[in-house]
Design a protein around this motif. Sequence first.
Motif, PDB file in Angstrom:
ATOM      1  N   SER A  22       0.906  -1.262   0.170  1.00  7.78           N
ATOM      2  CA  SER A  22      -0.111  -0.167   0.101  1.00  7.78           C
ATOM      3  C   SER A  22       0.766   1.237   0.119  1.00  7.78           C
ATOM      4  CB  SER A  22      -0.953  -0.032   1.315  1.00  7.78           C
ATOM      5  OG  SER A  22      -0.253   0.038   2.267  1.00  7.78           O
ATOM      6  N   LEU A  23       2.011   1.246   0.619  1.00 11.75           N
ATOM      7  CA  LEU A  23       2.892   2.375   0.664  1.00 11.75           C
ATOM      8  C   LEU A  23       3.681   2.678  -0.818  1.00 11.75           C
ATOM      9  CD1 LEU A  23       4.906   1.940   3.799  1.00 11.75           C
ATOM     10  CD2 LEU A  23       2.832   3.343   3.248  1.00 11.75           C
ATOM     11  N   THR A  24       3.759   1.658  -1.473  1.00 16.03           N
ATOM     12  CA  THR A  24       4.161   1.658  -3.051  1.00 16.03           C
ATOM     13  C   THR A  24       3.133   2.221  -3.676  1.00 16.03           C
ATOM     14  OG1 THR A  24       5.541  -0.492  -2.428  1.00 16.03           O
ATOM     15  CG2 THR A  24       5.168   0.384  -4.848  1.00 16.03           C
ATOM     16  N   ASN A  25       2.027   1.961  -3.237  1.00 14.79           N
ATOM     17  CA  ASN A  25       0.940   2.346  -4.411  1.00 14.79           C
ATOM     18  C   ASN A  25       0.821   3.892  -3.992  1.00 14.79           C
ATOM     19  OD1 ASN A  25       0.156  -0.086  -5.544  1.00 14.79           O
ATOM     20  ND2 ASN A  25      -1.496  -0.437  -3.982  1.00 14.79           N
ATOM     21  N   VAL A  26       0.969   4.283  -2.904  1.00 18.85           N
ATOM     22  CA  VAL A  26       0.927   5.814  -2.299  1.00 18.85           C
ATOM     23  C   VAL A  26       1.826   6.590  -2.952  1.00 18.85           C
ATOM     24  CG1 VAL A  26       1.039   7.240  -0.176  1.00 18.85           C
ATOM     25  CG2 VAL A  26      -0.409   5.581  -0.214  1.00 18.85           C
ATOM     26  N   THR A  59       5.627  13.110   0.569  1.00 16.59           N
ATOM     27  CA  THR A  59       5.222  11.870   0.867  1.00 16.59           C
ATOM     28  C   THR A  59       5.790  11.316   1.711  1.00 16.59           C
ATOM     29  OG1 THR A  59       4.596  12.203  -1.408  1.00 16.59           O
ATOM     30  CG2 THR A  59       4.465  10.220  -0.611  1.00 16.59           C
ATOM     31  N   SER A  60       7.088  11.182   1.823  1.00 16.61           N
ATOM     32  CA  SER A  60       7.822  10.465   2.885  1.00 16.61           C
ATOM     33  C   SER A  60       7.546  10.949   4.236  1.00 16.61           C
ATOM     34  CB  SER A  60       9.234  10.403   2.581  1.00 16.61           C
ATOM     35  OG  SER A  60       9.638  10.005   1.345  1.00 16.61           O
ATOM     36  N   LEU A  61       7.351  12.230   4.506  1.00 17.00           N
ATOM     37  CA  LEU A  61       7.013  12.628   5.735  1.00 17.00           C
ATOM     38  C   LEU A  61       5.463  12.164   6.076  1.00 17.00           C
ATOM     39  CD1 LEU A  61       8.700  16.164   5.616  1.00 17.00           C
ATOM     40  CD2 LEU A  61       9.134  14.352   7.240  1.00 17.00           C
ATOM     41  N   CYS A  62       4.862  12.369   5.167  1.00 17.87           N
ATOM     42  CA  CYS A  62       3.255  11.925   5.474  1.00 17.87           C
ATOM     43  C   CYS A  62       3.551  10.521   5.935  1.00 17.87           C
ATOM     44  CB  CYS A  62       2.499  12.313   4.385  1.00 17.87           C
ATOM     45  SG  CYS A  62       2.207  13.949   4.225  1.00 17.87           S
ATOM     46  N   ILE A  63       3.902   9.512   5.131  1.00 18.03           N
ATOM     47  CA  ILE A  63       3.850   8.143   5.564  1.00 18.03           C
ATOM     48  C   ILE A  63       4.630   7.950   6.621  1.00 18.03           C
ATOM     49  CG2 ILE A  63       4.934   6.099   4.404  1.00 18.03           C
ATOM     50  CD1 ILE A  63       4.254   6.812   1.856  1.00 18.03           C
ATOM     51  N   HIS A  64       5.596   8.518   6.966  1.00 15.14           N
ATOM     52  CA  HIS A  64       6.493   8.395   8.457  1.00 15.14           C
ATOM     53  C   HIS A  64       5.504   8.605   9.503  1.00 15.14           C
ATOM     54  CE1 HIS A  64       9.039  10.136  11.393  1.00 15.14           C
ATOM     55  NE2 HIS A  64       9.661   9.096  11.213  1.00 15.14           N
ATOM     56  N   ILE A  66       1.909   9.267   9.593  1.00 16.44           N
ATOM     57  CA  ILE A  66       0.466   8.666   9.631  1.00 16.44           C
ATOM     58  C   ILE A  66       0.425   7.171   9.485  1.00 16.44           C
ATOM     59  CG2 ILE A  66      -1.601   8.586   8.364  1.00 16.44           C
ATOM     60  CD1 ILE A  66      -0.903  11.610   7.200  1.00 16.44           C
ATOM     61  N   ASN A  67       1.264   6.864   8.608  1.00 17.14           N
ATOM     62  CA  ASN A  67       1.272   5.240   8.334  1.00 17.14           C
ATOM     63  C   ASN A  67       2.178   4.540   9.417  1.00 17.14           C
ATOM     64  OD1 ASN A  67       0.025   6.223   6.023  1.00 17.14           O
ATOM     65  ND2 ASN A  67       0.019   4.676   5.268  1.00 17.14           N
ATOM     66  N   CYS A  68       3.499   4.950   9.402  1.00 13.89           N
ATOM     67  CA  CYS A  68       4.453   4.244  10.161  1.00 13.89           C
ATOM     68  C   CYS A  68       4.220   4.640  11.758  1.00 13.89           C
ATOM     69  CB  CYS A  68       5.654   4.483   9.530  1.00 13.89           C
ATOM     70  SG  CYS A  68       5.806   3.755   7.925  1.00 13.89           S
ATOM     71  N   GLY A  69       3.695   5.726  11.924  1.00 13.93           N
ATOM     72  CA  GLY A  69       3.685   6.135  13.486  1.00 13.93           C
ATOM     73  C   GLY A  69       5.005   6.594  13.913  1.00 13.93           C
TER      74      GLY A  69
END
Length: 109
Positions: A22-26, A59-64, A66-69
């Motif tokens: 899912s991270l790859t898709n984002v 995008t990396s900051l958002c994933i870091h 939101i998604n990875c906590g």
Amino acid sequence: MSTSAETAAQRIFPANVQFNSSLTNVKFLAACFAGAVAGILGLQNWSGFALFLASTVLTSLCIHTINCGGHPAKYIPGGWTGLVNPGQDNASTFILVWTLFFGIVHVYD
């Protein structure tokens, strides 16, 4: 039947594989969107790549966050560096969409 020690020793943990896909898709969709923005704005040369770099970091900051906590090493091999790495596929997608939208919007400039 596997025990908890065997589950912890597995190299491929299905929940993390699903999370990473899912991270790859984002990241792919973010590269597409950034390419479309660069093409519509008519950015050329380094300014377009600066937009790609900025979108990758955002995008990396958002994933870091939101998604990875705040713990990307738990989900992504390489931790933060693996998260920021755009990959060859996303860079190629950015360039493809960038040139496509630039050609569509600025064909008669």
